[in-house]
Scaffold this motif. Sequence first.
Motif, PDB file in Angstrom:
ATOM      1  N   GLY A   8      68.540  16.178 118.790  1.00  0.00           N
ATOM      2  CA  GLY A   8      69.460  17.422 118.761  1.00  0.00           C
ATOM      3  C   GLY A   8      70.824  17.155 117.806  1.00  0.00           C
ATOM      4  O   GLY A   8      71.126  16.033 117.406  1.00  0.00           O
ATOM      5  N   ALA A   9      71.592  18.113 117.861  1.00  0.00           N
ATOM      6  CA  ALA A   9      72.777  18.227 116.818  1.00  0.00           C
ATOM      7  C   ALA A   9      73.707  17.277 117.208  1.00  0.00           C
ATOM      8  O   ALA A   9      74.417  16.591 116.343  1.00  0.00           O
ATOM      9  N   LEU A  10      74.297  17.034 118.438  1.00  0.00           N
ATOM     10  CA  LEU A  10      75.199  16.004 118.906  1.00  0.00           C
ATOM     11  C   LEU A  10      75.045  14.799 118.461  1.00  0.00           C
ATOM     12  O   LEU A  10      75.637  13.841 117.866  1.00  0.00           O
ATOM     13  N   PHE A  11      73.740  14.260 118.679  1.00  0.00           N
ATOM     14  CA  PHE A  11      73.239  12.911 118.484  1.00  0.00           C
ATOM     15  C   PHE A  11      73.241  12.611 116.807  1.00  0.00           C
ATOM     16  O   PHE A  11      73.617  11.786 116.280  1.00  0.00           O
ATOM     17  N   ALA A  12      72.917  14.022 116.145  1.00  0.00           N
ATOM     18  CA  ALA A  12      72.974  13.883 114.575  1.00  0.00           C
ATOM     19  C   ALA A  12      74.181  13.691 114.027  1.00  0.00           C
ATOM     20  O   ALA A  12      74.430  12.689 113.228  1.00  0.00           O
ATOM     21  N   VAL A  13      75.154  14.311 114.739  1.00  0.00           N
ATOM     22  CA  VAL A  13      76.681  14.131 114.190  1.00  0.00           C
ATOM     23  C   VAL A  13      76.998  12.854 114.630  1.00  0.00           C
ATOM     24  O   VAL A  13      77.788  11.930 113.778  1.00  0.00           O
ATOM     25  N   ARG A  14      76.891  12.257 115.663  1.00  0.00           N
ATOM     26  CA  ARG A  14      77.167  10.774 116.154  1.00  0.00           C
ATOM     27  C   ARG A  14      76.481   9.965 115.085  1.00  0.00           C
ATOM     28  O   ARG A  14      77.339   8.859 114.820  1.00  0.00           O
ATOM     29  N   ASP A  15      75.220   9.857 114.901  1.00  0.00           N
ATOM     30  CA  ASP A  15      74.653   9.257 114.147  1.00  0.00           C
ATOM     31  C   ASP A  15      75.148   8.867 112.510  1.00  0.00           C
ATOM     32  O   ASP A  15      75.279   7.929 111.930  1.00  0.00           O
ATOM     33  N   ALA A  16      75.471  10.374 112.178  1.00  0.00           N
ATOM     34  CA  ALA A  16      76.036  10.478 110.791  1.00  0.00           C
ATOM     35  C   ALA A  16      77.371   9.688 110.775  1.00  0.00           C
ATOM     36  O   ALA A  16      77.644   8.663 109.666  1.00  0.00           O
ATOM     37  N   VAL A  17      78.346   9.717 111.868  1.00  0.00           N
ATOM     38  CA  VAL A  17      79.469   9.128 111.670  1.00  0.00           C
ATOM     39  C   VAL A  17      79.230   7.465 111.744  1.00  0.00           C
ATOM     40  O   VAL A  17      80.106   6.803 110.939  1.00  0.00           O
ATOM     41  N   LEU A  18      78.417   7.312 112.733  1.00  0.00           N
ATOM     42  CA  LEU A  18      78.113   5.766 112.788  1.00  0.00           C
ATOM     43  C   LEU A  18      77.745   5.110 111.634  1.00  0.00           C
ATOM     44  O   LEU A  18      78.028   4.087 111.328  1.00  0.00           O
TER      45      LEU A  18
END
Length: 430
Positions: free
Chosen positions: A159-169
């Motif tokens: 999902g989108a929230l995990f994609a954003v989290r992973d990109a930041v990490l």
Amino acid sequence: MAHILVTTTPFGGHQPPLVGIASALVRRGHRVTYSTGAKYRDAATRAGATWWPWRDAQDFDDTDLAASFPTMRTGDGPRAMFDSFAQLFFGTGPGQLADLCRLHDDDPVDLVVGELTCVGAPFLHEARGVPWASVSLSPIALSNAHGPPVGLPVRVGRGALFAVRDAVLRRLTTATLGAHMRTLLNDARAGAGLPPTRESGIDSLFSPVLALCQGMPSLEYPRPDAPAQLHLVGDLAAGTRVTAESPDWLARLDPHRPIVHVTAGTLERSGDLVTSAVEALADTPAQVVVGGDPALVPAADNVVAPGWVPHDLLLPRSSVVVTNGGYGGVLAALARGVPLVVAPGGQDKPEVARRVAWSGAGIDLRTRRPSPARLRAAVEACLGDSTSRRAARVLADEAAAAGGASRAADLVERLLADRPPAEAASAPAP
């Protein structure tokens, strides 16, 4: 036939996969030189290879690292990890290169197959132009544009929230841990007379033409941008964990009672997991076979502690494996469809435990010191026709399809065919 150099750092757990590859290449008629520390000379000769010692590189005993690296930090924290790379894995690189150049200059090598932490292999490729294949023994740590960075204590999500989290990490990891690892590697490269790399982390240690990676698809997070040279090859050590004859203790096990194998890896010294497992299972119908130092194993009527355990003989009869998350043992179990209970230790073991849980083939206890009650409940959840066992059988099918050391040898021979031996031997240094 070709002259192939196989290299690995002198850790016990690193030998079986490289022995598997070396043996497969020897069976095909290639001449193999196997470079590692003196402690594992016999591993080379058992594979039918010629041993090449670490001389300029600092040799060491993997059970007594302080004797060779007295200032290296110990423990599982980031400082200890970086120190081990600075002094041991990368720090021995210039010496490894000197050792391998001495071999190649006297007896030209057509191709080098190097375990990922043994940086002499890529260094030789750059210094002498020898074609190079890398071997990853852990979950793939090559940078990925999808999912969380390897090693962080987070779980994959959709999902989108995990994609954003992973990109930041990923950005944070590249700018911090990746940059620091690159600095340590470039120090070693400078000592070896090589120019600096601009790649993050350990990305430059993956061969750009052939990267052999232990593991199966269900243990890896989605990687739609995986480069073409990346190949999952299952359990490279299959067939190496065996004895000439079946031991007496194995023959005495009751085929009608479940077998639970407990292993804390080749270097475990505390005995915490073993003690907890024996206490958890002592009064159950299970037959508990414990690998490792017998002195660490509490006595119980249903416990067998033979010391070294031939996994290729025991695991096909096992119902569950309790482990600290060493990747070699995890792959050995899953390649035979055996579910896992993981109480993760240090280094990459928490990452391995998360992968096991994510695949569905076992339970991650998320602590290296589980209570006996919790451990027993996890083992019981994996017995019989459990969800974990069904998932483990899927991974066993994937391991068989991946091909192990035989497929690795196929890929090595394909690389050799793409560049004839005469060209490899005469390539000028860059």
